[in-house]
Design a protein around this motif. Sequence first.
Motif, PDB file in Angstrom:
ATOM      1  N   UNK A 199       0.930  -1.192   0.052  1.00 58.68           N
ATOM      2  CA  UNK A 199      -0.069   0.040   0.029  1.00 58.68           C
ATOM      3  C   UNK A 199       0.798   1.210   0.131  1.00 58.68           C
ATOM      4  N   UNK A 200       0.813   2.018  -1.166  1.00 56.96           N
ATOM      5  CA  UNK A 200       1.724   3.058  -1.231  1.00 56.96           C
ATOM      6  C   UNK A 200       1.368   4.411  -0.356  1.00 56.96           C
ATOM      7  N   UNK A 201       0.359   4.324   0.110  1.00 48.60           N
ATOM      8  CA  UNK A 201      -0.276   5.540   0.949  1.00 48.60           C
ATOM      9  C   UNK A 201       0.344   5.168   2.319  1.00 48.60           C
ATOM     10  N   UNK A 202       0.529   3.714   2.801  1.00 52.43           N
ATOM     11  CA  UNK A 202       1.333   3.507   3.997  1.00 52.43           C
ATOM     12  C   UNK A 202       2.889   3.967   3.801  1.00 52.43           C
ATOM     13  N   UNK A 203       3.425   4.086   2.531  1.00 47.91           N
ATOM     14  CA  UNK A 203       4.861   4.304   2.558  1.00 47.91           C
ATOM     15  C   UNK A 203       5.044   5.873   3.109  1.00 47.91           C
TER      16      UNK A 203
END
Length: 251
Positions: A199-203
């Motif tokens: 999940x790139x929002x978590x990055x």
Amino acid sequence: MNKGKSDYVIETCGLTKRFGDFTAVNAISFTVSEGEIFGFLGANGAGKTTAMRMLCGLSKPTSGSASVAGYDVARDPENVKRHIGYMSQRFSLYEDLKVWENIRLFAGIYGVPEKEIPDRTDALLDELDFMNKRETLVKSLPLGWKQKLAFSVSIFHEPKIVFLDEPTGGVDPAVRRQFWELIYRAADRGITVFVTTHYMDEAEYCRRVSIMVDGKIEAMDTPGNLKSGFGASSMDEVFYLLARKATRTDG
């Protein structure tokens, strides 16, 4: 590398893993500081799982070096395992045990002193608002609750570092935000968090992020600097720009 000689909780230099003629992890070097939330990203086949296994003392490097919590992963893997927490992408608790029984079991495995376990168990149940679920079989809990419990159990012994492998897979965005609140609380206590996620929002929640492509670290910086450097509006875009270079699909 011996305990006490490094300022970093994780330190790697040229860390490499080969399987025959195939190089799964190719001479990666990086450091992670105490209390840092470090995102370790890569598409399928990038080599991140192989790298994590070496850092957890589960797989011996072919060449290069790494220390975790001050212990050399090749020479002292058992001490590495004793000083870390780990949560896999596959749910790791015992579904046929009650909530409190899982906590008690893993506390014993992690070497928490017997006399401390009851009070610490109650404190954890209270923190998670699980007190009324104490006697519930884990298999009866919603997935998001299971994931929060699994994370909390993985750091019950207050390790120096916890490795999280795709910890929020399959849970809804609201539960993912709650999970990351637990991660921030752990980091505030000085526990270093090494996390893989797709999940790139978590990055965006990580202090720094590394992105692996075909066994190598192609980029590593803060999310803000990565977006700026690649002229991207999101980490999704940064990841796509790098991952599209990949030539392999598993490993």
